[in-house]
Design an enzyme around this catalytic site. Structure first.
Site, PDB file in Angstrom:
ATOM      1  N   LYS A  13       0.823  -1.214   0.000  1.00 31.23           N
ATOM      2  CA  LYS A  13       0.000   0.000   0.000  1.00 31.23           C
ATOM      3  C   LYS A  13       0.860   1.269   0.000  1.00 31.23           C
ATOM      4  CE  LYS A  13      -1.942  -1.215   3.904  1.00 31.23           C
ATOM      5  NZ  LYS A  13      -1.264  -2.502   4.183  1.00 31.23           N
ATOM      6  N   ARG A  84      -9.441   0.849   9.586  1.00 31.33           N
ATOM      7  CA  ARG A  84      -8.997  -0.520   9.828  1.00 31.33           C
ATOM      8  C   ARG A  84      -9.997  -1.310  10.652  1.00 31.33           C
ATOM      9  NH1 ARG A  84      -3.129   0.424   9.267  1.00 31.33           N
ATOM     10  NH2 ARG A  84      -1.964  -1.462   9.625  1.00 31.33           N
ATOM     11  N   ARG A 123      11.467  -6.127   4.399  1.00 30.90           N
ATOM     12  CA  ARG A 123      11.272  -4.660   4.378  1.00 30.90           C
ATOM     13  C   ARG A 123      12.310  -3.964   5.256  1.00 30.90           C
ATOM     14  NH1 ARG A 123       5.452  -2.006   5.360  1.00 30.90           N
ATOM     15  NH2 ARG A 123       5.496  -3.142   7.333  1.00 30.90           N
ATOM     16  N   ARG A 156      11.700  -2.378  10.877  1.00 30.76           N
ATOM     17  CA  ARG A 156      10.709  -1.907  11.841  1.00 30.76           C
ATOM     18  C   ARG A 156      10.550  -2.939  12.950  1.00 30.76           C
ATOM     19  NH1 ARG A 156       5.429  -0.094   8.497  1.00 30.76           N
ATOM     20  NH2 ARG A 156       4.436  -1.194  10.210  1.00 30.76           N
ATOM     21  N   ARG A 167      -0.145  -9.213  13.949  1.00 30.36           N
ATOM     22  CA  ARG A 167      -0.747  -8.198  13.072  1.00 30.36           C
ATOM     23  C   ARG A 167      -1.664  -8.844  12.039  1.00 30.36           C
ATOM     24  NH1 ARG A 167       4.373  -5.527  10.895  1.00 30.36           N
ATOM     25  NH2 ARG A 167       3.017  -4.243   9.599  1.00 30.36           N
TER      26      ARG A 167
HETATM   27  P1  ADP Z   1       1.389  -1.766   7.616  1.00 28.72           P
HETATM   28  O1  ADP Z   1       1.433  -0.731   6.514  1.00 28.72           O
HETATM   29  O2  ADP Z   1       2.584  -2.631   7.618  1.00 28.72           O
HETATM   30  O3  ADP Z   1       0.100  -2.527   7.624  1.00 28.72           O
HETATM   31  P2  ADP Z   1       1.072   0.509   9.310  1.00 28.72           P
HETATM   32  O4  ADP Z   1       2.316   1.278   9.158  1.00 28.72           O
HETATM   33  O5  ADP Z   1      -0.120   0.915   8.523  1.00 28.72           O
HETATM   34  O6  ADP Z   1       1.415  -1.009   8.997  1.00 28.72           O
HETATM   35  O7  ADP Z   1       0.617   0.463  10.820  1.00 28.72           O
HETATM   36  C1  ADP Z   1       1.532   0.172  11.865  1.00 28.72           C
HETATM   37  C2  ADP Z   1       0.772   0.098  13.190  1.00 28.72           C
HETATM   38  O8  ADP Z   1       0.167   1.369  13.487  1.00 28.72           O
HETATM   39  C3  ADP Z   1      -0.379  -0.890  13.228  1.00 28.72           C
HETATM   40  O9  ADP Z   1       0.042  -2.209  13.533  1.00 28.72           O
HETATM   41  C4  ADP Z   1      -1.260  -0.293  14.344  1.00 28.72           C
HETATM   42  O10 ADP Z   1      -0.742  -0.579  15.634  1.00 28.72           O
HETATM   43  C5  ADP Z   1      -1.103   1.208  14.111  1.00 28.72           C
HETATM   44  N1  ADP Z   1      -2.156   1.741  13.224  1.00 28.72           N
HETATM   45  C6  ADP Z   1      -1.986   2.318  12.000  1.00 28.72           C
HETATM   46  N2  ADP Z   1      -3.165   2.689  11.468  1.00 28.72           N
HETATM   47  C7  ADP Z   1      -4.115   2.351  12.392  1.00 28.72           C
HETATM   48  C8  ADP Z   1      -5.544   2.452  12.438  1.00 28.72           C
HETATM   49  N3  ADP Z   1      -6.252   2.995  11.419  1.00 28.72           N
HETATM   50  N4  ADP Z   1      -6.169   1.976  13.535  1.00 28.72           N
HETATM   51  C9  ADP Z   1      -5.504   1.456  14.561  1.00 28.72           C
HETATM   52  N5  ADP Z   1      -4.169   1.316  14.589  1.00 28.72           N
HETATM   53  C10 ADP Z   1      -3.463   1.752  13.517  1.00 28.72           C
HETATM   54  P1  ADP Z   2       2.305  -1.810   3.230  1.00 23.79           P
HETATM   55  O1  ADP Z   2       2.308  -0.307   3.205  1.00 23.79           O
HETATM   56  O2  ADP Z   2       1.067  -2.392   2.625  1.00 23.79           O
HETATM   57  O3  ADP Z   2       2.590  -2.379   4.587  1.00 23.79           O
HETATM   58  P2  ADP Z   2       4.844  -1.598   1.746  1.00 23.79           P
HETATM   59  O4  ADP Z   2       4.522  -0.713   0.597  1.00 23.79           O
HETATM   60  O5  ADP Z   2       5.632  -1.045   2.865  1.00 23.79           O
HETATM   61  O6  ADP Z   2       3.485  -2.319   2.285  1.00 23.79           O
HETATM   62  O7  ADP Z   2       5.587  -2.889   1.147  1.00 23.79           O
HETATM   63  C1  ADP Z   2       6.058  -3.948   1.981  1.00 23.79           C
HETATM   64  C2  ADP Z   2       7.435  -4.420   1.474  1.00 23.79           C
HETATM   65  O8  ADP Z   2       7.278  -5.052   0.198  1.00 23.79           O
HETATM   66  C3  ADP Z   2       8.447  -3.299   1.251  1.00 23.79           C
HETATM   67  O9  ADP Z   2       9.709  -3.831   1.572  1.00 23.79           O
HETATM   68  C4  ADP Z   2       8.336  -2.980  -0.248  1.00 23.79           C
HETATM   69  O10 ADP Z   2       9.576  -2.489  -0.772  1.00 23.79           O
HETATM   70  C5  ADP Z   2       7.989  -4.344  -0.834  1.00 23.79           C
HETATM   71  N1  ADP Z   2       7.063  -4.289  -1.974  1.00 23.79           N
HETATM   72  C6  ADP Z   2       6.005  -3.447  -2.159  1.00 23.79           C
HETATM   73  N2  ADP Z   2       5.333  -3.736  -3.288  1.00 23.79           N
HETATM   74  C7  ADP Z   2       5.969  -4.814  -3.843  1.00 23.79           C
HETATM   75  C8  ADP Z   2       5.751  -5.601  -5.045  1.00 23.79           C
HETATM   76  N3  ADP Z   2       4.714  -5.357  -5.871  1.00 23.79           N
HETATM   77  N4  ADP Z   2       6.603  -6.622  -5.287  1.00 23.79           N
HETATM   78  C9  ADP Z   2       7.630  -6.892  -4.434  1.00 23.79           C
HETATM   79  N5  ADP Z   2       7.892  -6.198  -3.308  1.00 23.79           N
HETATM   80  C10 ADP Z   2       7.074  -5.163  -3.005  1.00 23.79           C
END
Ligand code: ADP
Ligand code: ADP
Ligand code: ZN
Length: 211
Positions: A13, A84, A123, A156, A167
């Site tokens: 995303k 979420r 990542r 992270r 998660r």
């Molecule tokens: P990822 O992109 O890997 O899914 P995020 O960076 O979006 O993770 O979120 C990291 C953490 O921040 C989540 O595991 C949660 O603890 C918190 N968080 C982010 N967005 C929300 C939300 N909309 N509601 C509740 N917690 C959130």
């Molecule tokens: P999210 O915001 O949904 O948690 P990220 O954009 O941070 O996800 O992507 C998670 C990991 O996967 C990062 O290390 C990113 O560089 C990698 N990644 C993202 N999109 C792709 C893809 N289409 N193919 C392979 N790796 C990807």
């Protein structure tokens, strides 16, 4: 245009959000980034959020809804990581209605668990500028060093395996039900998140009607 990006952790995303910012000039609202920044600065929000984030749990809805209320622009935004939960989605809907704002599409990144684990375990992020890399799919030019600012990359805390499992469980229980919520509203668009960054970008363009 206003878009919501939805999908499990590591689905890509944030990566696609950055591309959409460039292509369409949208503002990227990432609740995860906002919370991590607050944790880094040690603000009251950060102190509260950290305990939940470290455990892989969601930050309580009232805190998140209050936060979005403060930062949501009137138009041209990408919501990444919010809503979420069902209460967050309902609160968002009320907020949008009050302001007369419409969501054009909810883009759902369809990916399986194997891909999630591989994406999250590889990542790496820049603690200074927030750039995101992957050791295999999007490596920095120099080993573990940020291309943009030269800072040493980190993993992270919540991308460690035990926390990832939690998660995913939280995602299944609390966030997945939103897929149907938005499908019923007729604005859900599904993309195959297991494809390459370029291919996913193409699918998003086409579901947004620019393919
Ligand atoms: P990822 O992109 O890997 O899914 P995020 O960076 O979006 O993770 O979120 C990291 C953490 O921040 C989540 O595991 C949660 O603890 C918190 N968080 C982010 N967005 C929300 C939300 N909309 N509601 C509740 N917690 C959130
Ligand atoms: P999210 O915001 O949904 O948690 P990220 O954009 O941070 O996800 O992507 C998670 C990991 O996967 C990062 O290390 C990113 O560089 C990698 N990644 C993202 N999109 C792709 C893809 N289409 N193919 C392979 N790796 C990807
Ligand atoms: Zn950097």
């Amino acid at each position: 245009m206003n878009i919501i990006l939805m999908g499990p952790p590591g689905a890509g995303k944030g990566t696609q959000a950055k591309i959409l910012v460039e292509e369409y000039g949208l503002k990227h609202i990432s609740t995860g980034d906002i919370l991590r920044e607050a944790v880094k600065k040690g603000t009251p929000l950060g102190i509260k959020a950290k305990e939940y984030m470290d455990r892989g749990e969601l930050v309580p809805d009232d805190i998140m809804v209050g936060l979005i209320r403060e930062v949501l622009p009137k138009d041209n935004f990408i919501l990444d990581g919010f809503p979420r939960t069902l209460p967050q989605a309902e609160a968002l809907e009320r907020m949008l209605k009050e302001e007369g704002i419409k969501i054009d599409a909810v883009i759902f990144f369809d990916v399986n668990d194997d891909v999630i684990v591989e994406r999250l375990s590889g990542r790496r992020s820049c603690p200074s500028c927030g750039a995101v890399y992957h050791i295999k799919y999007n490596p920095p030019r120099n080993n573990e060093i940020c291309d943009r600012c030269g800072t040493k990359l980190v993993q992270r805390d919540d991308d460690r395996e035990e926390v990832v499992r939690k998660r995913l469980e939280v995602y299944r229980k609390q966030t997945e039900p939103l897929i149907n919520y938005y499908r019923e509203k007729g604005i859900l668009r599904v993309v195959d998140g297991t494809k390459s960054v370029e291919e996913v970008k193409g699918e998003i363009s086409s579901v947004l009607g620019n393919g």
